[in-house]
Design an enzyme around this catalytic site. Structure first.
Site, PDB file in Angstrom:
ATOM      1  N   LYS A  82       0.870  -1.181   0.000  1.00  0.00           N
ATOM      2  CA  LYS A  82       0.000   0.000   0.000  1.00  0.00           C
ATOM      3  C   LYS A  82       0.907   1.230   0.000  1.00  0.00           C
ATOM      4  O   LYS A  82       1.936   1.241   0.702  1.00  0.00           O
ATOM      5  CB  LYS A  82      -0.872  -0.034   1.256  1.00  0.00           C
ATOM      6  N   SER A 157      -9.817   1.864   2.858  1.00  0.00           N
ATOM      7  CA  SER A 157      -8.917   2.636   2.040  1.00  0.00           C
ATOM      8  C   SER A 157      -7.899   1.802   1.263  1.00  0.00           C
ATOM      9  O   SER A 157      -7.297   2.312   0.321  1.00  0.00           O
ATOM     10  CB  SER A 157      -8.159   3.643   2.906  1.00  0.00           C
ATOM     11  N   SER A 181     -10.029  -0.586   6.997  1.00  0.00           N
ATOM     12  CA  SER A 181      -9.457  -0.418   5.655  1.00  0.00           C
ATOM     13  C   SER A 181      -8.780  -1.630   5.047  1.00  0.00           C
ATOM     14  O   SER A 181      -8.407  -1.597   3.879  1.00  0.00           O
ATOM     15  CB  SER A 181      -8.461   0.729   5.655  1.00  0.00           C
TER      16      SER A 181
HETATM   17  N1  GLN Z   1     -13.217   4.064   6.314  1.00  0.00           N
HETATM   18  C1  GLN Z   1     -12.639   4.530   7.551  1.00  0.00           C
HETATM   19  C2  GLN Z   1     -12.243   5.972   7.401  1.00  0.00           C
HETATM   20  O1  GLN Z   1     -12.569   6.543   6.442  1.00  0.00           O
HETATM   21  C3  GLN Z   1     -11.465   3.673   7.929  1.00  0.00           C
HETATM   22  C4  GLN Z   1     -10.255   3.957   7.155  1.00  0.00           C
HETATM   23  C5  GLN Z   1      -9.095   3.126   7.550  1.00  0.00           C
HETATM   24  O2  GLN Z   1      -9.240   2.074   8.174  1.00  0.00           O
HETATM   25  N2  GLN Z   1      -7.927   3.628   7.221  1.00  0.00           N
HETATM   26  O3  GLN Z   1     -11.628   6.551   8.237  1.00  0.00           O
END
Ligand code: GLN
Length: 490
Positions: A82, A157, A181
């Site tokens: 990532k 994400s 994410s």
């Molecule tokens: N979807 C969540 C957010 O927008 C979690 C994101 C994540 O785990 N990095 O913060």
């Protein structure tokens, strides 16, 4: 699965490892084939940077090490990272204009550990900007397409990592999980996504979003591969003060212990109106299958589950507003041209460098931490976070694991939720609790809803990754949902 090198992309890490050991193909041949697949499938937009030259050189080194009998446990196996893990000499953008040209002078511990184990990385994957999002639509580099249906989001994400693994461009990818994410994109793409216990894997060199919640993990095509990867990634790191000095077991060797006697908690709040009916049906079928393997199902209560999203959206933005204050146009990242004075430099660099979702989080975070509101919001959220942790603790007095849906719906259309942040935030209703409580969790595919994958989530007590992985592996040994491949990528 057909034979021959052209089908190598369908194999898991464990299968590829056996093939490399048997001398059926070299790491260079494998890497070369996958680089071509990555190139042929650019329309998915799963990658921000492809590191072909470095990957081929690393593959040659791995082949030589193997020939000399000195390769590590992942010797010559291809992975991707990532684009939030720092990679020495290769840019790390966090999918933000702010870091578009940032090249870290060092490797994140996760990157270094995997390289030391012999893994070869082929590129850096697309993601939501600074890992803020659930659909990969906040990326400065554009949406990622879901390989199951290009009009749908792969989740976020870690959307690029999930799409790349689902499309058989790579067998394994690193990800990070602050509120879901890794697990949510794994659910939406039919892949296996593991978020370890907070502190299990070092955060050193991971660009920080919300430091008390962030944890590195993996997206793979099987629990066995997740076990293999975790064994190489995990461990104490003196450069991360929250890394825990706890022995790293041989996760792979623990996968086969029977499930007989395992108590699996079912949370009644998981199956309320918010859950898509077909997702609910698939998850219930999976629970029956686990029962068939000898596990017993026990109802447990997480009474504060509905407070997890609002709590998270106070704590995470608060920490993000503090962490992202370092991006000031002076030390890191984008710098505005011709500033009038220092304040103008700060303001314009940040205004130009950050996208709208990141700005929304920074503003919310600054607000909840401000003098007049700190007690009402931030302190209150910390108290509720404790209650949520206690709920899990009490549940784990009765059960060994908690099982339920990973996401409330299958993959949704790109653009469908972008105008409504609250609906987007609710996508993580089932995943956020594990982050607030620091618990390990995995999402594994358990069937389909209208031809789109559905994820089953297993959450365990602190450092019970072995139990989580074992249960996932046993489920995968009696089902083949994890082997289903989207039609255009076979
Ligand atoms: N979807 C969540 C957010 O927008 C979690 C994101 C994540 O785990 N990095 O913060």
């Amino acid at each position: 699965m057909s034979d021959g090198p052209e089908s190598l992309h369908l194999q898991t890490l464990s299968e590829l490892s056996a093939g490399l050991a048997a001398g059926d193909f070299s790491s260079r041949e494998l890497v070369d084939l996958l680089l071509r697949r990555i190139d042929d499938n650019k329309s998915l937009n799963a990658f921000i940077t492809i590191t072909a030259e470095g990957a081929l050189a690393a593959a040659d080194t791995a082949d030589q090490a193997r020939a000399a009998g000195s390769g590590g446990p992942l010797c010559g196996l291809p992975i991707v990272h990532k684009d939030l893990f720092c990679t020495a000499g290769v840019r790390t953008t966090c999918a933000s204009r702010m870091l578009d040209n940032f090249v870290a002078p060092y490797d994140a511990t996760v990157v270094a550990n995997l390289a030391n184990a012999g893994a070869v990385y082929l590129g850096k994957t697309n993601m939501d900007e600074f890992a803020m999002g659930s659909s990969n639509e906040t990326s400065y580099f554009g949406d990622v397409k879901n390989p199951w249906d290009a009009s749908k989001s792969p989740g976020g994400s870690s959307g690029g990592s999930a799409a790349a693994v689902a499309a058989r461009l790579i067998p394994a990818a690193t990800g990070t999980d602050t509120g879901g994410s890794i697990r949510q994109p794994a659910a939406l793409t039919g892949t296996t996504g593991l978020k370890p216990t907070y502190g299990r894997v070092s955060r050193y060199g991971m660009v920080a979003f919300a430091s008390s919640l962030d944890q590195a993990g993996v997206i793979t095509r099987s629990a066995e591969d997740a076990a293999l990867m975790l064994g190489a990634m995990a461990g104490f790191d003196e450069r991360d003060s929250t890394s825990v000095d706890h022995p790293v077991p041989d996760y792979v060797s623990l996968l086969d212990a029977p499930l007989k006697g395992l108590r699996i908690g079912i949370v009644k709040q998981h199956f309320d109106d918010g859950l898509d009916a077909q997702c609910a049906a698939r998850v219930k079928e999976a629970l029956v299958a686990l029962e068939g393997r000898g596990a017993s199902l026990v109802e447990v209560d997480l009474p504060n589950l509905d407070l997890s999203v609002p709590t998270y959206y106070v704590v995470a933005p608060a920490e993000c507003s503090s962490n992202l204050s370092r991006f000031d146009g002076v030390r890191f990242g984008h710098r505005a041209e011709d500033p009038k004075d220092l304040l103008d430099l700060y303001c314009r660099s940040r205004a130009e460098g950050f996208g709208p979702e990141v700005k929304r989080r920074i503003m919310t975070g600054t607000y909840v931490l401000s003098a007049g509101y700190y007690d009402a919001y931030y302190l209150q959220a910390q108290k509720v976070r404790q209650l949520i942790s206690q709920d899990f603790k009490q549940a784990f007095d009765k059960v060994d694991l908690i099982a339920g849906p990973t996401a409330p719906t299958p993959a949704f259309a790109l653009g469908e939720k972008t105008d409504d942040p609250i609906t987007m935030y609710l996508n993580d209703i089932y995943t956020i609790g594990a982050n607030l409580a620091g618990l390990p969790g995995i999402s594994i595919p358990c069937g389909f809803s209208d031809s789109l994958p559905v994820g089953l989530q297993l959450v365990g007590p602190h450092f019970a990754e072995d139990v989580v992985l074992r249960c996932a592996h046993q489920y995968q040994s009696i089902t083949d949902w994890h082997r289903q491949c989207p039609e255009n990528f076979r």
